[in-house]
Design a protein around this motif. Sequence first.
Motif, PDB file in Angstrom:
ATOM      1  N   PRO A  10       0.810  -1.127   0.024  1.00  0.00           N
ATOM      2  CA  PRO A  10       0.078   0.016   0.150  1.00  0.00           C
ATOM      3  C   PRO A  10       0.810   1.244  -0.068  1.00  0.00           C
ATOM      4  N   LEU A  11       2.035   1.084   0.505  1.00  0.00           N
ATOM      5  CA  LEU A  11       2.776   2.557   0.636  1.00  0.00           C
ATOM      6  C   LEU A  11       4.397   2.392   0.509  1.00  0.00           C
ATOM      7  N   LEU A  12       5.083   3.149  -0.314  1.00  0.00           N
ATOM      8  CA  LEU A  12       6.418   3.152  -0.368  1.00  0.00           C
ATOM      9  C   LEU A  12       7.013   4.639  -0.233  1.00  0.00           C
ATOM     10  N   ILE A  13       7.874   4.670   0.739  1.00  0.00           N
ATOM     11  CA  ILE A  13       8.393   5.993   1.152  1.00  0.00           C
ATOM     12  C   ILE A  13       9.744   6.094   0.474  1.00  0.00           C
ATOM     13  N   VAL A  14       9.872   7.108  -0.482  1.00  0.00           N
ATOM     14  CA  VAL A  14      11.168   7.030  -1.289  1.00  0.00           C
ATOM     15  C   VAL A  14      11.853   8.488  -0.834  1.00  0.00           C
ATOM     16  N   ALA A  15      12.981   8.037  -0.142  1.00  0.00           N
ATOM     17  CA  ALA A  15      13.985   8.991   0.609  1.00  0.00           C
ATOM     18  C   ALA A  15      15.351   9.142  -0.356  1.00  0.00           C
ATOM     19  N   ASN A  16      15.773   8.387  -1.096  1.00  0.00           N
ATOM     20  CA  ASN A  16      16.862   8.209  -1.781  1.00  0.00           C
ATOM     21  C   ASN A  16      16.596   8.438  -3.480  1.00  0.00           C
ATOM     22  N   GLN A  17      15.232   8.989  -3.982  1.00  0.00           N
ATOM     23  CA  GLN A  17      14.952   9.033  -5.256  1.00  0.00           C
ATOM     24  C   GLN A  17      14.834   7.809  -6.205  1.00  0.00           C
ATOM     25  N   ASN A  85      11.366  12.621  -8.224  1.00  0.00           N
ATOM     26  CA  ASN A  85      11.223  14.103  -7.465  1.00  0.00           C
ATOM     27  C   ASN A  85       9.994  14.167  -6.783  1.00  0.00           C
ATOM     28  N   ALA A  86       9.598  15.033  -5.907  1.00  0.00           N
ATOM     29  CA  ALA A  86       8.609  15.217  -5.127  1.00  0.00           C
ATOM     30  C   ALA A  86       7.333  15.176  -5.614  1.00  0.00           C
ATOM     31  N   ASN A  87       7.351  15.837  -7.163  1.00  0.00           N
ATOM     32  CA  ASN A  87       5.983  16.023  -7.835  1.00  0.00           C
ATOM     33  C   ASN A  87       5.780  14.616  -8.493  1.00  0.00           C
ATOM     34  N   GLN A  88       6.383  13.756  -8.231  1.00  0.00           N
ATOM     35  CA  GLN A  88       5.921  12.365  -8.834  1.00  0.00           C
ATOM     36  C   GLN A  88       5.264  11.580  -7.641  1.00  0.00           C
ATOM     37  N   THR A  89       5.268  12.143  -6.400  1.00  0.00           N
ATOM     38  CA  THR A  89       4.181  11.507  -5.395  1.00  0.00           C
ATOM     39  C   THR A  89       2.932  11.361  -5.900  1.00  0.00           C
ATOM     40  N   GLU A 108      -8.539  -6.784 -12.715  1.00  0.00           N
ATOM     41  CA  GLU A 108      -9.415  -5.609 -12.127  1.00  0.00           C
ATOM     42  C   GLU A 108      -8.414  -4.821 -11.319  1.00  0.00           C
ATOM     43  N   LYS A 109      -8.931  -3.478 -11.278  1.00  0.00           N
ATOM     44  CA  LYS A 109      -8.102  -2.518 -10.640  1.00  0.00           C
ATOM     45  C   LYS A 109      -7.908  -2.718  -9.229  1.00  0.00           C
ATOM     46  N   SER A 110      -6.343  -2.842  -8.889  1.00  0.00           N
ATOM     47  CA  SER A 110      -6.177  -2.989  -7.536  1.00  0.00           C
ATOM     48  C   SER A 110      -6.208  -1.860  -6.598  1.00  0.00           C
ATOM     49  N   ASN A 111      -5.858  -1.942  -5.405  1.00  0.00           N
ATOM     50  CA  ASN A 111      -5.899  -1.043  -4.436  1.00  0.00           C
ATOM     51  C   ASN A 111      -4.563   0.074  -4.546  1.00  0.00           C
ATOM     52  N   GLY A 112      -3.622  -0.356  -5.423  1.00  0.00           N
ATOM     53  CA  GLY A 112      -2.635   0.532  -5.773  1.00  0.00           C
ATOM     54  C   GLY A 112      -1.676   0.817  -4.910  1.00  0.00           C
ATOM     55  N   THR A 113      -0.602   1.560  -5.124  1.00  0.00           N
ATOM     56  CA  THR A 113       0.443   1.881  -4.144  1.00  0.00           C
ATOM     57  C   THR A 113       0.930   3.292  -4.217  1.00  0.00           C
ATOM     58  N   VAL A 114       0.784   3.918  -2.993  1.00  0.00           N
ATOM     59  CA  VAL A 114       1.121   5.286  -2.719  1.00  0.00           C
ATOM     60  C   VAL A 114       2.461   5.252  -2.788  1.00  0.00           C
ATOM     61  N   ILE A 115       3.318   6.025  -3.683  1.00  0.00           N
ATOM     62  CA  ILE A 115       4.570   6.335  -3.664  1.00  0.00           C
ATOM     63  C   ILE A 115       4.888   7.881  -3.082  1.00  0.00           C
ATOM     64  N   HIS A 116       5.404   7.822  -1.940  1.00  0.00           N
ATOM     65  CA  HIS A 116       5.571   9.166  -1.462  1.00  0.00           C
ATOM     66  C   HIS A 116       7.102   9.602  -1.542  1.00  0.00           C
ATOM     67  N   VAL A 117       7.402  10.523  -2.304  1.00  0.00           N
ATOM     68  CA  VAL A 117       8.783  10.974  -2.713  1.00  0.00           C
ATOM     69  C   VAL A 117       9.142  12.210  -1.731  1.00  0.00           C
ATOM     70  N   LYS A 118      10.144  11.906  -0.844  1.00  0.00           N
ATOM     71  CA  LYS A 118      10.551  13.159   0.041  1.00  0.00           C
ATOM     72  C   LYS A 118      11.410  13.908  -0.928  1.00  0.00           C
ATOM     73  N   GLU A 119      11.151  15.090  -0.501  1.00  0.00           N
ATOM     74  CA  GLU A 119      11.850  16.520  -1.081  1.00  0.00           C
ATOM     75  C   GLU A 119      13.519  16.156  -0.500  1.00  0.00           C
ATOM     76  N   THR A 120      14.330  16.328  -1.587  1.00  0.00           N
ATOM     77  CA  THR A 120      15.839  16.052  -1.446  1.00  0.00           C
ATOM     78  C   THR A 120      16.336  17.477  -1.034  1.00  0.00           C
ATOM     79  N   PRO A 121      16.893  17.721   0.088  1.00  0.00           N
ATOM     80  CA  PRO A 121      17.552  19.075   0.240  1.00  0.00           C
ATOM     81  C   PRO A 121      18.627  19.352  -0.873  1.00  0.00           C
ATOM     82  N   THR A 122      18.177  20.823  -1.275  1.00  0.00           N
ATOM     83  CA  THR A 122      19.121  21.166  -2.133  1.00  0.00           C
ATOM     84  C   THR A 122      20.702  21.589  -1.696  1.00  0.00           C
ATOM     85  N   GLN A 123      21.508  21.187  -2.078  1.00  0.00           N
ATOM     86  CA  GLN A 123      22.853  21.407  -1.709  1.00  0.00           C
ATOM     87  C   GLN A 123      23.613  22.398  -2.622  1.00  0.00           C
TER      88      GLN A 123
END
Length: 201
Positions: A10-17, A85-89, A108-123
């Motif tokens: 159901p959920l994927l947290i993306v911290a490293n893009q 990138n964060a816009n692809q969440t 049939e359509k599944s429940n899907g996966t929410v991919i939450h892409v964290k904003e990477t700090p600009t260095q």
Amino acid sequence: ENKILVAQHPLLIVANQTATLVCNYTYNGTGKEFRASLHKGTDSSVEVCFISWNTTKISSNSNKEFNCQGDPDKDKVIFNLWNMNANQTDIYFCKIEVMYPPPYVYNEKSNGTVIHVKETPTQIQEPQSAIPLWILATVTGILALYSMLITAVFINYWQKSKKNMYHQSDYMNMTPRHPPYQKNKGYPPYAPTRDYTAYRS
């Protein structure tokens, strides 16, 4: 009855893009050619990428706005996404299709996966110096030591010169004396002769 069922996390947290989305499926038919695709949005309006395969070859394609590649495995398809990138969440859906032989079947359509892409700090990238830092530090240290040495030598020389000038400026009696060749020539003396008779009484 030919039927395809899909299960997703159901959920994927993306911290490293980078995200790895696994589409598990079950199929009880005898299909030989399959197509799996990943769709973005609640209405699945954007096809992110797809992969199709049969017993001899695999072909795949990705939406130009995504970096995505599918990899079929036994009873599952793995979609790898990178440079996200964060816009692809969003919510992402897997679609599995049996293309051949007929009949055409898809899940049939599944429940899907929410991919939450964290904003990477600009260095802020500092411009890399062409000279390595340790070389720069070593040269700076040597120059500083050389400058201190020159300054010390100069101060020492200046103090010695000042001492010599002090010794050379001792008081000298500058009262003029009779030149040796002028004695007995009747010239008046340079300094008046003191009259000692005045003290005799």
